[in-house]
Design a protein around this motif. Structure first.
Motif, mmCIF file in Angstrom:
data_model
loop_
_atom_site.group_PDB
_atom_site.id
_atom_site.type_symbol
_atom_site.label_atom_id
_atom_site.label_comp_id
_atom_site.label_asym_id
_atom_site.label_seq_id
_atom_site.Cartn_x
_atom_site.Cartn_y
_atom_site.Cartn_z
ATOM 1 N N ILE A 145 6.587 10.545 13.631
ATOM 2 C CA ILE A 145 5.470 11.492 13.538
ATOM 3 C C ILE A 145 5.035 11.899 14.941
ATOM 4 N N SER A 148 0.578 15.251 16.931
ATOM 5 C CA SER A 148 -0.158 16.324 16.258
ATOM 6 C C SER A 148 -0.221 16.112 14.758
ATOM 7 N N GLY A 149 0.540 15.122 14.254
ATOM 8 C CA GLY A 149 0.531 14.825 12.830
ATOM 9 C C GLY A 149 1.722 15.362 12.076
ATOM 10 N N LYS A 605 -7.330 10.309 20.486
ATOM 11 C CA LYS A 605 -7.195 10.290 19.029
ATOM 12 C C LYS A 605 -6.973 8.861 18.532
ATOM 13 N N TYR A 607 -5.493 6.864 15.275
ATOM 14 C CA TYR A 607 -4.637 7.024 14.098
ATOM 15 C C TYR A 607 -4.749 5.762 13.238
ATOM 16 N N SER A 615 -3.905 9.050 9.139
ATOM 17 C CA SER A 615 -5.062 9.884 9.431
ATOM 18 C C SER A 615 -5.262 9.997 10.932
ATOM 19 N N THR A 616 -5.863 11.096 11.359
ATOM 20 C CA THR A 616 -6.208 11.326 12.760
ATOM 21 C C THR A 616 -7.702 11.550 12.848
ATOM 22 N N GLY A 626 -7.507 15.253 11.047
ATOM 23 C CA GLY A 626 -6.329 15.677 10.306
ATOM 24 C C GLY A 626 -5.734 14.519 9.522
ATOM 25 N N TYR A 627 -4.787 14.850 8.639
ATOM 26 C CA TYR A 627 -4.170 13.833 7.801
ATOM 27 C C TYR A 627 -2.738 14.228 7.501
ATOM 28 N N THR A 628 -1.843 13.274 7.640
ATOM 29 C CA THR A 628 -0.439 13.464 7.304
ATOM 30 C C THR A 628 -0.156 12.694 6.025
#
Length: 630
Positions: A145, A148-149, A605, A607, A615-616, A626-628
C-alpha cells in the motif's frame, strides 16, 4: 504405521554447538551428533525411555485474567455518519499542537517500526513499512500500500497466522499450515496434557521491487514459533514434533522403536525456486548440525533456519537440537534460550517435583553466517516471556517466579519472584548476583529492564511495582515498591524517568504513568481507565505504539459499556494522560466494527490496521483522512 514419541511443542528454538569456539574451561551442555546413526540411536533410547509418550511436559503460563465478557459487536452506523467507508473518530479531547514530518524532495519521512524489545533486533509482525510502502497481511493476502492509501499490489498466500520480515525489496512471509492435534488412540501411554501437533511451516520469499511475486517457497516440517532479525540476517525458529509411537496390533512399543529410521526423527524441507525452476529436498538440519543436552530433554527437533535476506533463501543455513524450550530473547549479539528439563514425574503425572529450574543457553549471533553455542546456566522457577530477560554489559538479567501457583497439584509453598544476574565463564552462565522475595504469594505479570534499572510487576490483588538497582550486577537490590490496585502487564518507557503501564484494574483497562526518577520512591503520577474493557496489548506488545515525537500512545481497545471496538490514542505529558481520539474501522458492507490490530506512523499520518482495511488519520488529532478497504 509406526510413529515416534515427541515432546509437547514449546515456544523457542535452539541452535547447534560449534565446539571449536567453546571455551575449554567447562564441558559444553550441548553435544553434537557425530553421525546420522548416532542421532537415531539416541532418539531410539529416548523413545524407549518415554514408553511412546512425550518427552517434556509443558507448564503453561496463563494470560492475565479477563473479568469481562468479549464486547458485543457495535451496531452499524447510519449512512450519514459514515465517511468514506469508515466512521470518523471522536473529536480529539485535547488536540496536540506539533508539526509532523512530511516527504520533502524525495526523502523518506520519519516512520515507526514494529514495537520490539530491543531497538537493533527486529521481530516478525503482520505489518511492516520502509517509509515509502506499507506491507500488510490479513486474510491470507499480502498487500502493498502506498502511503496515500492506494493498493499497488496483492498476492495470495498459503497457510495461516502469517508474519512478515522486511529487508529492502525482499519480504519474507512465515506461516503455519495444517496445525492439528495428533490423534492418540485410547490406551496409548501419553501424558495427560496437550497432544503433539502435526504442522508444516511455509516460508515464502517475495520480490517487491515491482508487483509482488514469489521468488522461492519452502515447506518446513514443524511449527513456526518465532523469529529474530539482526540486520540482513533472519533466524526462523521451527519446532518439528515427531509423531507418537502407536505400534500395530500385536507389536510392542519396543518393537516399533527398533523399526524407526532417520526419517521418523528428522523431517525434510522442500524448497521450490521460481527463479531456477528447480526443487531442492534436504534434511531439516544435517545430522552433525543437530545437538542434544547432556540431560535428556525430549525428541522434538527445535531448529533455527538462518537466512541472509540480502541474498535470498537459497543461502539458508540450518541447525537444531533435540530439546524442549519455552522463551527466546535476542540482543544485538546473542540469542538466549530458556528451556525446560525433562522431568519423568511430570510426564507420567505421578508427582509434582519441588524446586523446578529453568535452563538458559547463550548463542553468539554476531557472525551473520552462523549461530554458535557458547554457554549454559539456570535460574530457579519459571520465566514469563522474553521481556523477563535482558542483556546489559555482557551480563544477563533474568526475572523468574518460584513455584508458580497455576501448577495443578503444586505444593502449598507460597510463590515468590526474583531477579538473577548470570555471567559467562567459559561454557557456563554462572550466577554472580540475585535478589529475591518479590511479591510473596504472587507471580510476575510484567517486566522491563532498562540499562542499570529493572522494573517488575507482581500481582494477586494489588499491583506491587518493584524498582531495582542493577548498577552493581553482583549486588542487585530492590530499592523501591509501589502498591496500587490492579496490575500492569506491559511496561514502556515514555520519557526520561517516565514509565507507562498497560494492564487492568478489575474489569477496566488501566494505563498508569509512573515517575521513577527516584528509584527508592516510585509513584503513580496519574492513570487513565476505560470502563468494562480489554486490550490486546496485555498479551501482544506488537499492538502497542508509542510515537515519541508527538508523545502519542495508540493501542487497541474493546469495551462493553459503552460499547466500542477500535483503537484509542493517548497523549502523554509529564503529569497527565489525556485521550486524543478514537479510531473505528467500519464499512457499509459489514455489520460489525473490526478490532484494530496494529498502528504505525509515517510523517504526519497515523495508519491503523484491521481485517477490514487500513485507515489513515492525523497523527496530531486522530481526525479521519482516508480508508483503504480490503
Amino acid at each position: 504405521m509406526r510413529r515416534l514419541a515427541a515432546a509437547v511443542p514449546l515456544i523457542l528454538a535452539l541452535v547447534a554447538v560449534d565446539s571449536a569456539h567453546a571455551a575449554p574451561k567447562a564441558k559444553p551442555r550441548l553435544k553434537a551428533f557425530s553421525s546420522c546413526q548416532s542421532l537415531v540411536d539416541y532418539a531410539r533410547q529416548g523413545a524407549l525411555r518415554t514408553d511412546g509418550g512425550v518427552g517434556v511436559v509443558g507448564r503453561a503460563v496463563p494470560s492475565p485474567p479477563v473479568t469481562i465478557a468479549t464486547p458485543p459487536l457495535m451496531p452499524a452506523p447510519t449512512s450519514d455518519t459514515t465517511v468514506g467507508g469508515i466512521v470518523p473518530p471522536a473529536p480529539a479531547a485535547a488536540p496536540v499542537s506539533a508539526e509532523g514530518g512530511t516527504e520533502v524532495g524525495g526523502t523518506i519521512p520519519d516512520f515507526s517500526g514494529t514495537n520490539t524489545q530491543e531497538t537493533d533486533v527486529d521481530e516478525p509482525d503482520v505489518i511492516k513499512t520502509d517509509g515509502r510502502r506499507i506491507f500488510t497481511v490479513t486474510d491470507g493476502t499480502l498487500r502493498v500500500i502506498d502511503p496515500s492509501g492506494v493498493v499497488t499490489g496483492t498476492l495470495a498466500l498459503d497457510g495461516n497466522e502469517h508474519r512478515l520480515l522486511l529487508r529492502g525489496n525482499r519480504v519474507l512471509v512465515i506461516a503455519n499450515k495444517g496445525a492439528t492435534p495428533t490423534s492418540v488412540p485410547e490406551g496409548v501411554a501419553i501424558a495427560p496434557t496437550v497432544a503433539p501437533l502435526s504442522s508444516t511451516t511455509i516460508v515464502t520469499e517475495i520480490d517487491v521491487s515491482g508487483a509482488p511475486k514469489v521468488s522461492r517457497t519452502m515447506e518446513v516440517p514443524g511449527r513456526f514459533v518465532d523469529a529474530r532479525q539482526n540486520g540482513a540476517v533472519a533466524r526462523l525458529v521451527i519446532d518439528a514434533v515427531p509423531q507418537p509411537i502407536i505400534p500395530p496390533e500385536g507389536e510392542s512399543v519396543d518393537d516399533a522403536v527398533d523399526e524407526t529410521t532417520l526419517g521418523d526423527f528428522l523431517g525434510r524441507t522442500v524448497l521450490k525456486s521460481n527463479l531456477s525452476g528447480k526443487t531442492f529436498r534436504r534434511n531439516l538440519a544435517p545430522c552433525d548440525a543437530v545437538t542434544h543436552p547432556n540431560q535428556f530433554s525430549g525428541l522434538d527437533v527445535l531448529a533455527i533456519l538462518t537466512v541472509d535476506l540480502d541474498r535470498g533463501m537459497y543461502s539458508l543455513d540450518r541447525d537444531g537440537v533435540m530439546a524442549g524450550a519455552q522463551v527466546v530473547y535476542g540482543s544485538a549479539g546473542s540469542l538466549y534460550v530458556a528451556s525446560q528439563r525433562y522431568v519423568r514425574a511430570l510426564e507420567l503425572g505421578t508427582d509434582v517435583p519441588e524446586g523446578m529450574r529453568t535452563e538458559i543457553h547463550r548463542f553468539d549471533v554476531s557472525d551473520p553466517t552462523k549461530t554458535v553455542y557458547k554457554a549454559s546456566g539456570s535460574v530457579p522457577g519459571f520465566i514469563l516471556n522474553s521481556y523477563a530477560l535482558s542483556e546489559f554489559n555482557g551480563d544477563l538479567r533474568v526475572a523468574s517466579t518460584d513455584v508458580p501457583p497455576w501448577q495443578p497439584g503444586g505444593t502449598a509453598v507460597a510463590p515468590s519472584s526474583r531477579v538473577t544476574v548470570l555471567r559467562q565463564d567459559g561454557a557456563k552462565l554462572n550466577q554472580v548476583g540475585a535478589v529475591g522475595g518479590l511479591g510473596e504469594n504472587e507471580r510476575i505479570y510484567g517486566v522491563r529492564f532498562m540499562g542499570e534499572r529493572g522494573y517488575v510487576v507482581t500481582f494477586r490483588q494489588v499491583d506491587p511495582l518493584y524498582t531495582l538497582d542493577l548498577s552493581d550486577p553482583t549486588m542487585p537490590k530492590v530499592v523501591g515498591e509501589l502498591k496500587i490496585p490492579g496490575y500492569s502487564a506491559y511496561l514502556h518507557p515514555v520519557g526520561e524517568n517516565l514509565l507507562l503501564g498497560v494492564g487492568r484494574d478489575g474489569g477496566n483497562v488501566k494505563t498508569s504513568l509512573f515517575d521513577v526518577s527516584n528509584l527508592a520512591a516510585p509513584r503513580e503520577v496519574t492513570n487513565l481507565q476505560f470502563p468494562s474493557s480489554s486490550t490486546s496489548v496485555e498479551a501482544e506488545p506488537h499492538a502497542f505504539l508509542f510515537w515519541a515525537p508527538k508523545k502519542l500512545v495508540v493501542m487497541p481497545l474493546q469495551s462493553y459499556s459503552p460499547p466500542f471496538t477500535g483503537a484509542v490514542g493517548i497523549h502523554v505529558e509529564p503529569n497527565a494522560l489525556s485521550e486524543v481520539g478514537r479510531i473505528v474501522h467500519h464499512v457499509d458492507a459489514r455489520p460489525e466494527n473490526a478490532p484494530v490490530e496494529r498502528s504505525l506512523v509515517i510523517g504526519d499520518k497515523l495508519y491503523s490496521l484491521s481485517y477490514l482495511g487500513l485507515s489513515t488519520t492525523s497523527v496530531d488529532t486522530l481526525a479521519w483522512q482516508g480508508y483503504t478497504v480490503f
